[in-house]
Design a protein around this motif. Sequence first.
Motif: not given
Length: 221
Positions: A121-129
Amino acid sequence: MSSSVPQPHTVAEPAAEPAPRPAVGRGSLLLALASGVLGAAVVLLASGKTWQKGSAPFADGGMPVSVSGHQVTAVPGALALVGLAALVAVFAVRGAARLIVGGLLALCGAGALAAALLALGDTSALDAAAATASGLSRTTVTGAATSAWPGVSAAGGALLLLAGAVALLRARTWPAMSNRYDRDTPGAARPGRTPAPAAGEERPEDLWKALDRGEDPTETS
């Protein structure tokens, strides 16, 4: 007057050699090896695959972005490597040290499993990309989707955890790497010992003593 009759001497028969002990813990050993190696391989493989996909807003449309398991979290891959090292170390140590190493292996599996599940449920890496792709500092990815690879990584962590649990329960019955060097080879002669001469056999020093006395050692009486 009674005469004592000599009693015949009884020669004790040599004790029979103990039968070789059957292999102990072979099943648990194979289970731990298989689950540990397979689990670490699965975690490392899954970490290099795409875990999440989405779209970053760009101009009037969107730009597809994706992140791999390494980008989402590096914990499962690192713990898989530590778990492999702990699996090898189980056979290099003995006694209480095996319990410690087995516990470390179990912790590596539990950590890899938890990290993979938390990444679902963690999308922080996708948001950074997405922010990197769009050039905007604050960008929220849209249409985020998670692949099956985090679940595969979690399964690999569960296999590592299983290997650690088996090691904690059964590692004391497993052979150690150095066992073959701790025992003397049966029938091997010990160095530094000279075999005793057979009965009636003359030794070289006896011949020299006979010559000193003026006797001819080659004459037979």
